[in-house]
Design a protein around this motif. Structure first.
Motif, PDB file in Angstrom:
ATOM      1  N   LEU A 281       0.205   3.755  10.350  1.00 38.70           N
ATOM      2  CA  LEU A 281       1.120   3.014  10.084  1.00 38.70           C
ATOM      3  C   LEU A 281       0.637   1.963  11.321  1.00 38.70           C
ATOM      4  O   LEU A 281       0.900   1.256  11.560  1.00 38.70           O
ATOM      5  CB  LEU A 281       1.587   3.220   9.872  1.00 38.70           C
ATOM      6  N   GLY A 282       0.494   3.120  12.611  1.00 40.06           N
ATOM      7  CA  GLY A 282       1.065   2.624  13.748  1.00 40.06           C
ATOM      8  C   GLY A 282       2.316   2.877  14.799  1.00 40.06           C
ATOM      9  O   GLY A 282       2.394   3.707  14.828  1.00 40.06           O
TER      10      GLY A 282
ATOM     11  N   ILE B 257      -3.082   0.816  16.220  1.00 34.28           N
ATOM     12  CA  ILE B 257      -1.816  -0.456  16.402  1.00 34.28           C
ATOM     13  C   ILE B 257      -1.059  -0.164  16.626  1.00 34.28           C
ATOM     14  O   ILE B 257       0.321   0.554  16.418  1.00 34.28           O
ATOM     15  CB  ILE B 257      -2.141  -0.623  14.013  1.00 34.28           C
ATOM     16  N   PHE B 258      -0.122  -1.189  16.530  1.00 32.14           N
ATOM     17  CA  PHE B 258       1.099  -1.025  17.462  1.00 32.14           C
ATOM     18  C   PHE B 258       2.183  -2.172  16.695  1.00 32.14           C
ATOM     19  O   PHE B 258       1.799  -3.240  16.437  1.00 32.14           O
ATOM     20  CB  PHE B 258       1.155  -1.246  19.005  1.00 32.14           C
TER      21      PHE B 258
ATOM     22  N   PHE C 139       7.332  -2.543   8.560  1.00 30.01           N
ATOM     23  CA  PHE C 139       6.455  -1.406   8.096  1.00 30.01           C
ATOM     24  C   PHE C 139       6.229  -1.350   7.206  1.00 30.01           C
ATOM     25  O   PHE C 139       4.530  -0.855   5.995  1.00 30.01           O
ATOM     26  CB  PHE C 139       8.363  -0.425   7.912  1.00 30.01           C
ATOM     27  N   ASP C 140       6.720  -2.267   5.605  1.00 35.01           N
ATOM     28  CA  ASP C 140       6.291  -2.316   4.341  1.00 35.01           C
ATOM     29  C   ASP C 140       4.687  -3.790   4.386  1.00 35.01           C
ATOM     30  O   ASP C 140       4.082  -3.311   4.050  1.00 35.01           O
ATOM     31  CB  ASP C 140       7.385  -3.330   3.226  1.00 35.01           C
ATOM     32  N   GLU C 141       4.891  -4.056   5.732  1.00 33.41           N
ATOM     33  CA  GLU C 141       3.694  -5.277   5.336  1.00 33.41           C
ATOM     34  C   GLU C 141       2.824  -4.227   5.421  1.00 33.41           C
ATOM     35  O   GLU C 141       1.664  -4.334   5.885  1.00 33.41           O
ATOM     36  CB  GLU C 141       3.845  -6.503   7.041  1.00 33.41           C
ATOM     37  N   LYS C 142       2.883  -3.228   6.789  1.00 31.21           N
ATOM     38  CA  LYS C 142       1.883  -2.698   7.486  1.00 31.21           C
ATOM     39  C   LYS C 142       1.625  -1.641   6.062  1.00 31.21           C
ATOM     40  O   LYS C 142      -0.289  -1.791   5.543  1.00 31.21           O
ATOM     41  CB  LYS C 142       2.299  -1.963   8.326  1.00 31.21           C
ATOM     42  N   ILE C 143       2.444  -1.213   5.607  1.00 28.52           N
ATOM     43  CA  ILE C 143       1.830  -0.240   4.157  1.00 28.52           C
ATOM     44  C   ILE C 143       0.817  -1.467   3.319  1.00 28.52           C
ATOM     45  O   ILE C 143      -0.491  -1.091   3.260  1.00 28.52           O
ATOM     46  CB  ILE C 143       2.806   0.256   2.936  1.00 28.52           C
ATOM     47  N   ASN C 144       1.092  -2.463   2.894  1.00 32.05           N
ATOM     48  CA  ASN C 144       0.699  -3.337   2.511  1.00 32.05           C
ATOM     49  C   ASN C 144      -0.223  -3.950   2.897  1.00 32.05           C
ATOM     50  O   ASN C 144      -1.499  -3.928   1.283  1.00 32.05           O
ATOM     51  CB  ASN C 144       1.574  -4.154   1.544  1.00 32.05           C
ATOM     52  N   SER C 145      -0.670  -3.827   3.558  1.00 34.76           N
ATOM     53  CA  SER C 145      -1.232  -3.829   4.270  1.00 34.76           C
ATOM     54  C   SER C 145      -2.747  -3.275   4.142  1.00 34.76           C
ATOM     55  O   SER C 145      -4.442  -3.658   3.676  1.00 34.76           O
ATOM     56  CB  SER C 145      -2.250  -4.229   5.545  1.00 34.76           C
ATOM     57  N   PHE C 146      -3.023  -2.032   3.985  1.00 31.35           N
ATOM     58  CA  PHE C 146      -3.886  -1.262   3.290  1.00 31.35           C
ATOM     59  C   PHE C 146      -3.814  -1.413   1.987  1.00 31.35           C
ATOM     60  O   PHE C 146      -5.081  -0.162   1.326  1.00 31.35           O
ATOM     61  CB  PHE C 146      -3.539   0.428   3.880  1.00 31.35           C
ATOM     62  N   LYS C 147      -2.878  -1.759   1.297  1.00 28.26           N
ATOM     63  CA  LYS C 147      -3.713  -1.775  -0.586  1.00 28.26           C
ATOM     64  C   LYS C 147      -3.638  -3.406  -0.702  1.00 28.26           C
ATOM     65  O   LYS C 147      -2.294  -4.195  -1.520  1.00 28.26           O
ATOM     66  CB  LYS C 147      -2.330  -1.390  -1.282  1.00 28.26           C
TER      67      LYS C 147
END
Ligand SMILES: Nc1ncnc2c1ncn2[C@@H]1O[C@H](COP(=O)(O)OP(=O)(O)O)[C@@H](O)[C@H]1O
Ligand SMILES: [Mg+2]
Length: 295
Positions: A205-206, A241-242, A280-288
């Protein structure tokens, strides 16, 4: 389906536990169902949560229990012993429900004794199997695991159960080497357990910089250090990723183990945490991509 996330860095004192409990608590206060799992045998996450919610371990009861505390018998030990007790294990032997939205699988000082036994594949798969068999991904929106700063079967057990990992770091001149090492460890784990990761991948996630002074007080030296880390050729070649947002210093953390930003009056820290959780949520969703817009 919940997201299972490990807070991971081979280094101690970088804010893994603090960030894990803060993100978890924030999400739970915002009506997400959250399960925290304390995978670190040092049990700091558990100590913090127990102090806040007034629990004690059953083995602490002799001289310390009083009207203020409730005795907790749930323990992660049962998860690690789980494989041999498939039929008889009950969820509440492992999971302590703190309120409607927050639960924890508490760490246990006795877990330290497992360390000698090194685990073996049964223990390495224990958290993953427990989550699957008790359908915990259907019961929680987020499962957050606080990992120890070691490459041990605890870490392996956490990562085998995870969809994502997130790495808190406090920037110093060893950070680049530290992140490089972390990636090597995860890479090795992915190779050894390739069949497991063919089913669902483990994504980074970073990196999030922690315990950084407030924006206006960040020294030039610190800014340069962070910039150097972000621009390092080693980390660029690893495509690290940061997080844009830093986790800023709040002097209350080291003073009180039951301190939580959500309950405090610190507007600065609250906004900081809110921004981190959003990212945090945006990064999770970017994988889905197929699920984006659902949350
Ligand atoms: N944002 C912060 N501001 C101030 N102190 C912090 C912050 N994050 C962590 N700390 C303190 O730093 C120390 C290490 O943090 P901790 O979360 O326990 O790290 P780790 O789990 O990586 O070992 C603790 O004393 C904690 O209170
Ligand atoms: Mg910790």
């Amino acid at each position: 389906m919940s997201n299972v996330i490990s807070f991971l860095n081979m280094k101690g004192g970088v804010g893994k536990t603090t960030l894990c409990k803060e993100i978890g608590f924030y999400l739970s206060k915002n009506n997400k169902k959250v399960l925290l799992i304390d995978v670190d045998p040092q049990g700091n996450l558990t100590q913090s949560i127990f102090e806040k919610f007034n629990y004690k371990h059953h083995y602490e009861t002799d001289n310390e229990i009083n009207y203020k505390y409730t005795v907790c018998t749930s323990t992660i030990n049962k998860v690690f012993e789980y494989t041999s007790l498939v039929d008889s294990l009950k969820e509440e032997e492992c999971i302590l429900e703190l309120n409607d939205t927050l639960s924890i699988i508490p760490g246990d000082l006795n877990t330290v004794f497992f360390e000698r036994s090194n685990g073996g594949s049964e223990k390495e798969n224990a958290i993953k199997n427990f989550i699957e068999d008790f359908q915990l991904k259907d019961k929680y929106d987020y499962i957050l695991m606080d990992c120890p700063p070691t490459y041990s079967f605890y870490t392996t057990a956490a990562l085998l159960a995870s969809d994502f990992y997130l790495s808190p770091i406090h920037p110093d001149s060893y950070s680049i080497l530290g992140i490089d090492l972390l990636f090597q460890v995860v890479d090795r784990l992915k190779k050894v357990h390739r069949d497991r990761f063919k089913i669902t991948p483990l994504e980074h996630l970073g990196v999030i910089f922690t315990n950084i002074p407030r924006e206006a007080s960040i020294s030039t030296g610190m800014r340069r250090m962070i910039q150097d880390i972000k621009e390092s050729s080693t980390l660029n070649s690893l495509e690290v990723i940061f997080f844009n947002e830093y986790f800023h210093n709040n002097p209350e953390f080291p003073k009180r183990i039951d301190y939580f930003i959500e309950d405090s009056r610190s507007d600065y820290s609250y906004k900081n945490l809110r921004t981190i959780v959003k990212e945090f949520d945006e990064k999770i969703n970017s994988f889905k991509p197929e699920e984006s817009g659902v949350r």
